[in-house]
Design a protein around this motif. Structure first.
Motif, mmCIF file in Angstrom:
data_model
loop_
_atom_site.group_PDB
_atom_site.id
_atom_site.type_symbol
_atom_site.label_atom_id
_atom_site.label_comp_id
_atom_site.label_asym_id
_atom_site.label_seq_id
_atom_site.Cartn_x
_atom_site.Cartn_y
_atom_site.Cartn_z
ATOM 1 N N VAL A 1 12.695 9.241 8.858
ATOM 2 C CA VAL A 1 12.633 7.976 9.595
ATOM 3 C C VAL A 1 12.813 6.807 8.645
ATOM 4 O O VAL A 1 12.087 6.681 7.653
ATOM 5 C CB VAL A 1 11.284 7.832 10.340
ATOM 6 N N GLY A 2 13.788 5.969 8.949
ATOM 7 C CA GLY A 2 13.942 4.695 8.266
ATOM 8 C C GLY A 2 13.317 3.614 9.117
ATOM 9 O O GLY A 2 13.645 3.459 10.292
ATOM 10 N N MET A 3 12.382 2.870 8.552
ATOM 11 C CA MET A 3 11.623 1.877 9.314
ATOM 12 C C MET A 3 11.590 0.552 8.560
ATOM 13 O O MET A 3 11.684 0.525 7.329
ATOM 14 C CB MET A 3 10.198 2.368 9.551
ATOM 15 N N PRO A 4 11.476 -0.548 9.275
ATOM 16 C CA PRO A 4 11.417 -1.848 8.599
ATOM 17 C C PRO A 4 10.088 -2.023 7.885
ATOM 18 O O PRO A 4 9.043 -1.578 8.355
ATOM 19 C CB PRO A 4 11.566 -2.850 9.755
ATOM 20 N N GLY B 1 17.707 12.268 11.744
ATOM 21 C CA GLY B 1 17.367 10.953 11.213
ATOM 22 C C GLY B 1 17.111 9.973 12.330
ATOM 23 O O GLY B 1 17.782 10.002 13.369
ATOM 24 N N LEU B 2 16.123 9.100 12.135
ATOM 25 C CA LEU B 2 15.830 8.009 13.070
ATOM 26 C C LEU B 2 15.843 6.708 12.299
ATOM 27 O O LEU B 2 15.169 6.581 11.268
ATOM 28 C CB LEU B 2 14.465 8.209 13.728
ATOM 29 N N ASP B 3 16.601 5.747 12.784
ATOM 30 C CA ASP B 3 16.630 4.406 12.198
ATOM 31 C C ASP B 3 16.001 3.452 13.198
ATOM 32 O O ASP B 3 16.533 3.248 14.293
ATOM 33 C CB ASP B 3 18.071 3.995 11.892
ATOM 34 N N LEU B 4 14.858 2.881 12.830
ATOM 35 C CA LEU B 4 14.125 1.982 13.718
ATOM 36 C C LEU B 4 14.424 0.547 13.328
ATOM 37 O O LEU B 4 13.953 0.060 12.291
ATOM 38 C CB LEU B 4 12.625 2.273 13.613
ATOM 39 N N GLY B 5 15.218 -0.140 14.122
ATOM 40 C CA GLY B 5 15.578 -1.521 13.841
ATOM 41 C C GLY B 5 14.870 -2.490 14.758
ATOM 42 O O GLY B 5 14.200 -2.102 15.711
ATOM 43 N N GLY B 6 15.036 -3.778 14.479
ATOM 44 C CA GLY B 6 14.386 -4.784 15.295
ATOM 45 C C GLY B 6 14.990 -4.914 16.678
ATOM 46 O O GLY B 6 14.303 -5.246 17.642
ATOM 47 N N THR B 7 16.289 -4.618 16.816
ATOM 48 C CA THR B 7 16.978 -4.741 18.093
ATOM 49 C C THR B 7 17.228 -3.398 18.747
ATOM 50 O O THR B 7 17.080 -3.243 19.959
ATOM 51 C CB THR B 7 18.328 -5.467 17.893
#
Length: 328
Positions: A74-77, A10-16
């Motif tokens: 992938v979790g993306m904003p 899993g990949l979590d793409l956050g703003g920070t």
């Protein structure tokens, strides 16, 4: 290594920050084999973020001792669209509504897939992934309707349904924007401007950067949201005033969600969710605004860590494969 259950990445793409994890599924909880967390560095631009996401995925696989990538989620904003800003249509989905604004209008899904050598990747909104993880293993386990909230660099929401014994699954909605309470407008005239083009969105009032900006604008020193809450508890009048506004905005916005969805449980995640005031003063504010004579909805802190979305992302490949199979 001989795994006894399916491996997922899993990949979590956050703003920070962005985070990748390799887990072995099965049993009551996932078994973590590796975890990598790095700054997103969105100021480096779109191509840099794509390359950084790909390298983070590859590093997580290496750290888990894997020669090849397992199925990746992938979790993306934000969400996706096939409509350009000029109204024309494209084949490859483009990102929309992302607070990591360099992604907007770009084919992130296709580009990340290419960077990873054409690997099959499942994508979903990052707040959906957070809610999915908490509904599967965490604070919302056993609930039929879960609303997951991310309070961090931005404000997001994810809706997960688990009806009639089915496993939890995210509900995206007709436009792919289900759960996006962060862009409900609370202060349309005098509220801070939002990247989405409106003023006074929830995200401009209760996100970590919004709380920080409000405090410093009034003369406070540059500290993050959780430090501001600590200063309020210590008796600082400025911090107390800022925090009281945050709780009222939070309660008003959450009451709107409850009025529309009436979920079985609400779970809070993201760095700001670690402020204990949200679970008492914030809850009381929601109770004042909700369209009911009482508020019995549980509002719970995350059980899987404030970045649980990466675990939900790891669930995506299996869930989306099952959905495709069921649609045949």
């Amino acid at each position: 290594m001989t795994p006894t259950a399916p491996l997922r990445l899993g990949l979590d793409l956050g703003g920070t920050k962005m985070e990748a994890v390799v887990v072995e599924l099965g049993g009551d909880a996932p078994r973590e084999l590796s975890r990598v967390r790095v700054p997103t560095e969105r100021e480096g631009g779109y191509e840099h973020v794509v390359e950084r996401a790909a390298s983070t995925v590859r590093r997580a696989a290496r750290d888990a001792g894997l020669a090849d990538l397992p199925p990746v989620g992938v979790g993306m904003p934000g969400s996706v669209t096939t409509r350009r800003a000029d109204g024309s249509r494209v084949d490859a989905p483009l990102v929309k509504n992302s607070n990591t604004t360099c992604l907007n209008g770009r084919p992130f899904r296709a580009d990340l897939t290419r960077e990873l050598g054409g690997a099959a990747i499942a994508f979903s909104n990052d707040a959906n992934c957070f809610a999915l993880a908490e509904a599967t293993w965490g604070a919302a386990r056993g609930a039929e309707v879960t609303f997951g909230v991310i309070l961090g660099t931005g404000v997001g929401g994810g809706l997960v349904l688990a009806r009639r014994g089915a496993p939890p699954a995210a509900w995206d909605g007709h436009h792919g924007i289900a759960g996006e309470w962060g862009h409900v407008v609370l202060e349309p005239r005098d509220g801070p401007p939002c990247y989405c083009g409106k003023r006074g969105c929830v995200e401009t009032l209760v996100s970590g950067p919004a709380i920080h900006a409000n405090y410093t604008r009034r003369g406070g020193v540059a500290v993050d949201a959780t430090d501001i809450a600590a200063r309020a508890r210590a008796g600082e009048a400025l911090a107390q005033g800022v925090l009281a506004e945050v709780m009222d905005h939070f309660g008003r916005a959450l009451a709107t969600v409850i009025d529309v969805l009436d979920p079985d449980v609400i779970v809070l995640g993201g760095g700001v969710s670690n402020m204990p005031e949200l679970y008492d003063a914030g809850r009381l504010a929601a109770e004042r605004w909700v369209f009911n004579d009482e508020l019995t909805t549980p509002i719970r802190r995350h059980a899987l860590g404030d970045s649980a979305g990466v675990l939900g992302a790891a669930l995506l490949p299996g869930l989306q494969a099952a959905q495709r199979g069921g649609s045949r």
